[in-house]
Scaffold this motif. Sequence first.
Motif, PDB file in Angstrom:
ATOM      1  N   UNK A 211       0.894  -5.307   0.028  1.00 47.68           N
ATOM      2  CA  UNK A 211       1.522  -5.441  -1.293  1.00 47.68           C
ATOM      3  C   UNK A 211       0.708  -4.741  -2.369  1.00 47.68           C
ATOM      4  N   UNK A 212      -0.598  -4.950  -2.365  1.00 47.32           N
ATOM      5  CA  UNK A 212      -1.455  -4.295  -3.354  1.00 47.32           C
ATOM      6  C   UNK A 212      -1.376  -2.778  -3.234  1.00 47.32           C
ATOM      7  N   UNK A 213      -1.367  -2.314  -2.008  1.00 44.24           N
ATOM      8  CA  UNK A 213      -1.309  -0.881  -1.757  1.00 44.24           C
ATOM      9  C   UNK A 213      -0.010  -0.292  -2.287  1.00 44.24           C
ATOM     10  N   UNK A 214       1.102  -0.967  -1.992  1.00 45.02           N
ATOM     11  CA  UNK A 214       2.404  -0.446  -2.398  1.00 45.02           C
ATOM     12  C   UNK A 214       2.543  -0.403  -3.922  1.00 45.02           C
ATOM     13  N   UNK A 215       2.089  -1.417  -4.597  1.00 37.78           N
ATOM     14  CA  UNK A 215       2.351  -1.517  -6.033  1.00 37.78           C
ATOM     15  C   UNK A 215       1.355  -0.748  -6.897  1.00 37.78           C
TER      16      UNK A 215
END
Length: 214
Positions: free
Chosen positions: A191-195
């Motif tokens: 999630x952190x990577x995507x956002x």
Amino acid sequence: MSAPQAPVWTDVSRLPSFLSRLEESGGLSVRALIEELEIDLPVDGVTYHDRGIRIPGHDATFVHEPTGSRGRPAFSVQLDTIGPRNGWAIFDRTLSWDVYLLRAGDTAAIAWLSDEEYRIEESDHFDSKRDAMAAGRFSFGIFLYAGEAWEEQQRRIRSTNAPAYLLRDDGEPMIPNTQSEFYNLVDSTVTEFRTSGAAPDYLGLLELEATVDG
């Protein structure tokens, strides 16, 4: 920023109308762009470069995003990936970007660099964006491959269940075995990577997807 594994680029051509043309057309694939430029450059496949992260694909398509996911104009790069992988990135169109075609012998890439990235990371070392590009100093690009070089890209990604592989600073590939190992190596959750793309705001990267289905 990590410099890609490539020689110094001897032919640096700015594509001045690229983003305005993209806005008019809505989308443009890398293969179609090379055909339109009418240059002798065979392309069997591509690999998206993001600060050392590499995602191979059969093709890549630039897409105009009128509002983007964060309520601002954006453009994205969507990979036609190999196997059950997902790969795309979204960039802030409100920044000033320049797009270049880079060549050195049989090696070629399409790369893009914002004014902000140049100002913060490269302006003390290079007199212009073009000079920075020629030295391989850019965070984002699409490398073009043909023949045996493309076969090697496919072998690398098919040898793993990870969504991408990595290049170390010395240019050697680091191939994680699984998606979890990939995210451990980039020190981020999915999630952190995507956002955030695990990138500072001035790079203009809004989202980055690198996952494997199933």
